[in-house]
Design a protein around this motif. Structure first.
Motif, PDB file in Angstrom:
ATOM      1  N   ASN A 154       0.823  -1.203   0.000  1.00 39.49           N
ATOM      2  CA  ASN A 154       0.000   0.000   0.000  1.00 39.49           C
ATOM      3  C   ASN A 154       0.865   1.264   0.000  1.00 39.49           C
ATOM      4  O   ASN A 154       1.713   1.422   0.866  1.00 39.49           O
ATOM      5  CB  ASN A 154      -0.912  -0.016   1.229  1.00 39.49           C
ATOM      6  CG  ASN A 154      -1.665  -1.332   1.353  1.00 39.49           C
ATOM      7  OD1 ASN A 154      -2.335  -1.756   0.409  1.00 39.49           O
ATOM      8  ND2 ASN A 154      -1.533  -2.001   2.487  1.00 39.49           N
ATOM      9  N   PRO A 155       0.631   2.122  -0.980  1.00 40.79           N
ATOM     10  CA  PRO A 155       1.481   3.317  -1.118  1.00 40.79           C
ATOM     11  C   PRO A 155       1.078   4.421  -0.143  1.00 40.79           C
ATOM     12  O   PRO A 155       0.513   5.437  -0.543  1.00 40.79           O
ATOM     13  CB  PRO A 155       1.241   3.734  -2.568  1.00 40.79           C
ATOM     14  CG  PRO A 155      -0.165   3.294  -2.836  1.00 40.79           C
ATOM     15  CD  PRO A 155      -0.381   2.044  -2.040  1.00 40.79           C
ATOM     16  N   VAL A 156       1.367   4.231   1.128  1.00 38.05           N
ATOM     17  CA  VAL A 156       0.955   5.222   2.119  1.00 38.05           C
ATOM     18  C   VAL A 156       1.717   6.531   1.934  1.00 38.05           C
ATOM     19  O   VAL A 156       2.826   6.550   1.407  1.00 38.05           O
ATOM     20  CB  VAL A 156       1.147   4.700   3.564  1.00 38.05           C
ATOM     21  CG1 VAL A 156       0.220   3.534   3.834  1.00 38.05           C
ATOM     22  CG2 VAL A 156       2.587   4.297   3.824  1.00 38.05           C
ATOM     23  N   ALA A 157       1.091   7.607   2.404  1.00 32.58           N
ATOM     24  CA  ALA A 157       1.649   8.936   2.147  1.00 32.58           C
ATOM     25  C   ALA A 157       2.795   9.278   3.090  1.00 32.58           C
ATOM     26  O   ALA A 157       3.546  10.214   2.847  1.00 32.58           O
ATOM     27  CB  ALA A 157       0.544   9.985   2.265  1.00 32.58           C
ATOM     28  N   HIS A 160       6.595   5.162   5.377  1.00 29.75           N
ATOM     29  CA  HIS A 160       6.465   3.820   5.932  1.00 29.75           C
ATOM     30  C   HIS A 160       6.355   2.799   4.813  1.00 29.75           C
ATOM     31  O   HIS A 160       5.836   3.104   3.742  1.00 29.75           O
ATOM     32  CB  HIS A 160       5.198   3.697   6.785  1.00 29.75           C
ATOM     33  CG  HIS A 160       5.246   4.464   8.059  1.00 29.75           C
ATOM     34  ND1 HIS A 160       4.840   5.769   8.144  1.00 29.75           N
ATOM     35  CD2 HIS A 160       5.671   4.124   9.295  1.00 29.75           C
ATOM     36  CE1 HIS A 160       5.004   6.212   9.380  1.00 29.75           C
ATOM     37  NE2 HIS A 160       5.517   5.216  10.104  1.00 29.75           N
TER      38      HIS A 160
ATOM     39  N   ASP B 469      -3.737   5.390   7.009  1.00 31.89           N
ATOM     40  CA  ASP B 469      -3.635   5.947   5.669  1.00 31.89           C
ATOM     41  C   ASP B 469      -4.815   5.411   4.852  1.00 31.89           C
ATOM     42  O   ASP B 469      -5.229   4.268   5.052  1.00 31.89           O
ATOM     43  CB  ASP B 469      -2.307   5.511   5.035  1.00 31.89           C
ATOM     44  CG  ASP B 469      -1.998   6.300   3.779  1.00 31.89           C
ATOM     45  OD1 ASP B 469      -1.231   7.277   3.880  1.00 31.89           O
ATOM     46  OD2 ASP B 469      -2.524   5.950   2.700  1.00 31.89           O
ATOM     47  N   THR B 471      -4.899   4.316   1.985  1.00 32.58           N
ATOM     48  CA  THR B 471      -4.557   3.157   1.158  1.00 32.58           C
ATOM     49  C   THR B 471      -4.334   1.899   1.988  1.00 32.58           C
ATOM     50  O   THR B 471      -4.108   0.827   1.441  1.00 32.58           O
ATOM     51  CB  THR B 471      -3.268   3.412   0.360  1.00 32.58           C
ATOM     52  OG1 THR B 471      -2.158   3.490   1.280  1.00 32.58           O
ATOM     53  CG2 THR B 471      -3.330   4.692  -0.432  1.00 32.58           C
ATOM     54  N   SER B 472      -4.363   2.041   3.303  1.00 34.64           N
ATOM     55  CA  SER B 472      -3.980   0.940   4.182  1.00 34.64           C
ATOM     56  C   SER B 472      -5.207   0.309   4.845  1.00 34.64           C
ATOM     57  O   SER B 472      -5.917   0.972   5.591  1.00 34.64           O
ATOM     58  CB  SER B 472      -3.032   1.483   5.254  1.00 34.64           C
ATOM     59  OG  SER B 472      -2.740   0.485   6.194  1.00 34.64           O
TER      60      SER B 472
END
Lengths: 317, 499
Positions: A154-157, A160, B469, B471-472
């Protein structure tokens, strides 16, 4: 030669009760249909039995009428096996499922025989056994692949590294399909164990023979004891316990009985159990197999870890 | 040796920062004038503000001073029915038929408008819920906007999300959200539902309805077709009316495990899809090789973020025995420096407890903890005279079986336990009916993966904690619920997979 011999002897089992006339040479050895818990074949602790009959009312076998205590023993076995089975390499799980298919192939004649005793025609029985073998192969192949299809990075902002993967739910109790006594059984067990869960299954009540014999297949496939546990008995008696138990994480039910479904959904709230209904699945078609069946007893786990900020530390590419 | 002996002073690895005298921060309050709160709010049904049919309103107060902020409508069954009818009409006549890329643009527009009004939303969030403005400004509101932005983009790409299947919308979604992250939870619920083509009836928590109502204003302003999102306010009875409404296809609930179980029972015998995001009692594990100062910061953030009103809060701390004394001392020093007070002050670390009822729950557990024989330590900070407050608190010498180690407190109360080996701590960490989140602190990579794999929880933070997030995916194992929110996996609860 050997196959033929098996066939011959099993044919006389099918005419149970008239061996005397036919065979003067030796007395047929009949099989005791027992249950399968923790890799062993005990009788039900209750000492109870019921008579499995075919459509004409002919007696096929005395079958264990399993009790709540048997189910609890089976859950203990399944929970005990969960850590080892879920922790195994997915590749290894695939090997064991493949081995189950090999064993089933080798005992095809016996299963065809049992299915015909339980009112199937020979042609249909053969088709069902073939499909069951192929289904095991299908899920053997998925063991180390579905994770890749259903995982994500997952491409978190923030800075991480973050990824999500499926993991087995835990111990799954299953009430097997009542009609497809072999194919249905295999179709519900395979995706559950392919995904690393362990299970306790209640065989088809009216057609229990194949389930017990399938336990023998499992038992000779290097499958650790306790991963699959198979009981025979009454759905009406055992279904509430299958969904009541606090150490069961999910329950699968394959029939269309709305009162049982409602009961299960209500009881599932006890420990927020996952309830899965397969009431309109045609197991003898392509729709009877899919990695989405595996995903029904999976949880998604997401893991986070910080990343050192490369740009911030002045390093270039 | 003699030389060192001469110089030796009492060894103390922690340098205490003294904030009590000359180091006090000057107040830096955010201005309330940037936010408009109407004296009274009606129900947002079918794109317009409608009076509650029972004519009843209830107060929503500022938990930091107990002053009334506004009054909001109490929706009864008839109102919920109106909202569901509006959502059904919008679904059948408009939303279901709309090209997905057009649907996406509405959601993008909402994301942008949340960003535009971010400051106002943050102020209202802190006023109504008691959380520090720093958190609502830097976390709640931007993450809510980002969530809309993220899911907007999925609307016309669903065929890539489910290999070999077609995703169809479910219908009308009934959504019930808690008071700890009011706007963010609304975004978590509404954004994926709309992106997948469903319409919504949402009920915010009764103590924190204002930002959801502000979101209704934004939705109205955005021109979203009427009835696609309906927001009804009320307490448990309103929630029950949503759960039991026969024309709702999907229930999404975030809240306590207790209520989650009631919902699971209520929908038995129906075809409603359900996702439950319930309680937790996260284990946060510190190994002796962890960077201790970072770990201590992570533990502080893990339990005192948002006054501990976090379902995934790291409320059970497991410290390896060899470093436990050191870690506990550092934690005690650190909670001493946390600033407790006015939520609107930008320096505030810990704001007000959300409600009187919640404060009583927390006090009950603190009492239980003492009675069970654990040692309590709390910050010596002074608390404001009015409002609901709780000092950051920790318990040491806690038994694994203690209620404060087993039950969710939902407040700034940390239970500290110790362990020696990996296997022991795994056993203890997993010994919980919950399985929402967990944390591990160690410098060793292989140990991290061993721990993150063996812990039975839906979100695992390694060398970090309480990160979120869009996306998570987020959601629990075991009694922490099922279904995921966020990311690709957050789409599934809002679709039917067909061939």
């Amino acid at each position: 030669m050997e196959k033929r011999a098996i066939k011959k002897s099993s044919l006389s089992i099918s005419e149970n009760g008239i061996e005397e006339k036919k065979s003067t040479r030796r007395l047929e050895v009949l099989k005791t249909y027992k249950i399968y818990i923790g890799g062993q074949f005990p009788r039900t602790e209750s000492g109870r039995y019921y008579v499995a009959k075919n459509a004409d009312g002919k007696q096929l076998a005395n079958v264990c009428l399993s009790s709540r205590k048997d189910f609890r023993d089976a859950v203990v076995a399944a929970r005990g096996a969960f850590g080892g089975w879920s922790g195994r390499a997915a590749f290894n799980r695939g090997q064991i499922l493949y081995r189950m298919a090999e064993m089933l192939e080798g005992r095809k004649a016996q299963f065809i025989e049992e299915l015909t005793q339980q009112d199937s025609t020979k042609g249909k029985a053969e088709k069902e056994v073939n499909l069951a073998i192929d289904r095991l192969i299908y899920y053997a192949g998925w063991c180390d692949k579905f994770q890749q299809v259903f995982s994500a990075v997952n491409p978190v902002a923030t800075s991480h590294f973050n990824f999500s993967v499926p993991e087995p739910t835990g111990v799954v109790s299953i009430i097997a399909p009542q009609n497809d006594s072999l194919l249905g059984l295999v179709s519900v067990i395979a995706p559950v164990i392919a995904g690393g869960n362990t299970c306790v299954l209640l065989a088809s009540e009216s057609k229990p023979l194949c389930a017990v014999t399938f336990a023998e297949v499992i038992n000779s496939s290097d499958m650790p004891g306790g991963v699959v546990n198979i009981l025979t008995g009454k759905v009406s008696e055992l279904a509430p316990w299958f969904v009541d138990h606090m150490d069961v994480n999910a329950t699968i039910y394959c029939e269309n009985d709305s009162s049982v479904q409602k009961m299960m959904q209500e009881k599932s709230a006890l420990n927020v159990k996952r309830i899965i209904f397969y009431n309109s699945v045609k197991w003898d078609t392509e729709k009877g197999q899919s990695p989405y069946f595996i995903m029904d007893t999976q949880e998604i786990k997401t893991t986070w870890h910080p990343i050192e900020n490369i740009a911030g530390s002045g390093a270039g590419y | 040796m003699a030389v060192t002996k001469k110089k030796s002073v009492k060894k103390n690895n922690t340098i205490k920062l003294k904030f009590d005298t000359s180091w006090l921060y000057a107040p830096a309050p955010e201005s309330k004038s940037a936010a408009t709160i109407k004296p009274q709010y009606d129900l947002f049904i079918n794109g317009e503000w409608q009076k509650p049919s029972g004519g009843k309103y209830f107060d929503t107060i500022n938990p930091a001073n107990e002053e009334k902020l506004s009054e909001v409508a109490d929706a009864n069954e008839a109102d919920v029915n109106k909202a569901v009818t509006a959502a059904r009409n919008a679904y059948e006549k408009v939303w279901k038929k709309m090209p997905a890329k057009e649907r996406a643009k509405y959601i993008f527009r909402i994301a942008r408008m949340v960003q535009e009004r971010a400051r106002e939303l943050a102020i209202i969030e802190s006023l109504d819920g008691g959380k520090p403005i720093r958190e609502s400004r830097d976390f709640d509101v931007p993450t809510a906007a980002n969530h809309f932005f993220y899911y907007a983009g999925w609307a016309d790409k669903l065929e890539y999300a489910f290999p070999n299947r077609t995703a169809a919308s479910v219908g009308v979604a009934g959504q019930i959200i808690p008071w700890n992250f009011p706007l963010l939870m609304a975004a978590w619920k509404i954004a994926p539902a709309l992106a997948t083509g469903n319409t919504v009836v949402l009920k915010p928590a009764e103590t924190t309805p204002l930002t959801a109502l502000k979101l209704a204003e934004i939705i109205q302003e955005s021109g979203l077709p009427e009835g696609v999102v309906n927001i009804v306010t009320g307490a448990g009875a309103t929630g029950a009316a949503i759960v039991n409404h026969p024309d709702i296809n999907k229930i999404a609930f975030t809240g306590s495990t207790e209520v989650g179980k009631i919902i699971q029972r209520s929908i038995a015998g129906t075809n409603k899809k359900v996702t439950l995001e319930l309680g937790g009692k996260a284990a946060n594990i510190i190994f002796e090789d962890a960077p201790l100062d970072q770990a201590v910061e992570g533990v502080i953030n893990g339990i005192y973020f948002n006054q501990g009103h976090v379902c995934c809060a790291g409320s059970r701390l497991y410290v390896q025995e060899s470093v436990s004394k050191q870690v506990i001392r550092k934690l005690k020093d650190r909670i001493e420096s946390l600033i407790v007070g006015d939520p609107l002050d930008k320096n505030t670390d810990i704001g007000a407890i959300n409600s009187k009822q919640q404060l009583e729950t927390i006090r009950k557990y603190v009492k239980i903890g003492k009675e069970e024989g654990a040692e309590m330590y709390e910050s010596s900070c002074s608390l404001p005279g009015r409002g609901f407050w709780c000092r950051p608190t920790l318990f040491t010498n806690v038994a694994q079986s203690a209620r404060i180690a087993q039950e969710e407190i939902f407040g700034p109360v940390l239970a500290i336990l110790t362990f020696r080996t990996d296997d022991e701590v795994i056993e203890k960490a997993n010994n919980s009916p919950y399985g929402l989140s967990a944390g591990v602190w160690t410098d060793k990579g292989s140990k991290i993966f061993n721990m993150t794999k063996r812990m039975r929880a839906g979100v695992i933070w390694a060398n970090t904690f309480n990160k979120f997030d869009p996306t998570s995916p987020f959601g629990g194992y075991k009694e922490s619920g099922f279904g995921r929110e966020g990311g690709l996996h957050g789409l599934l609860p809002y679709v039917k997979l067909i061939n």
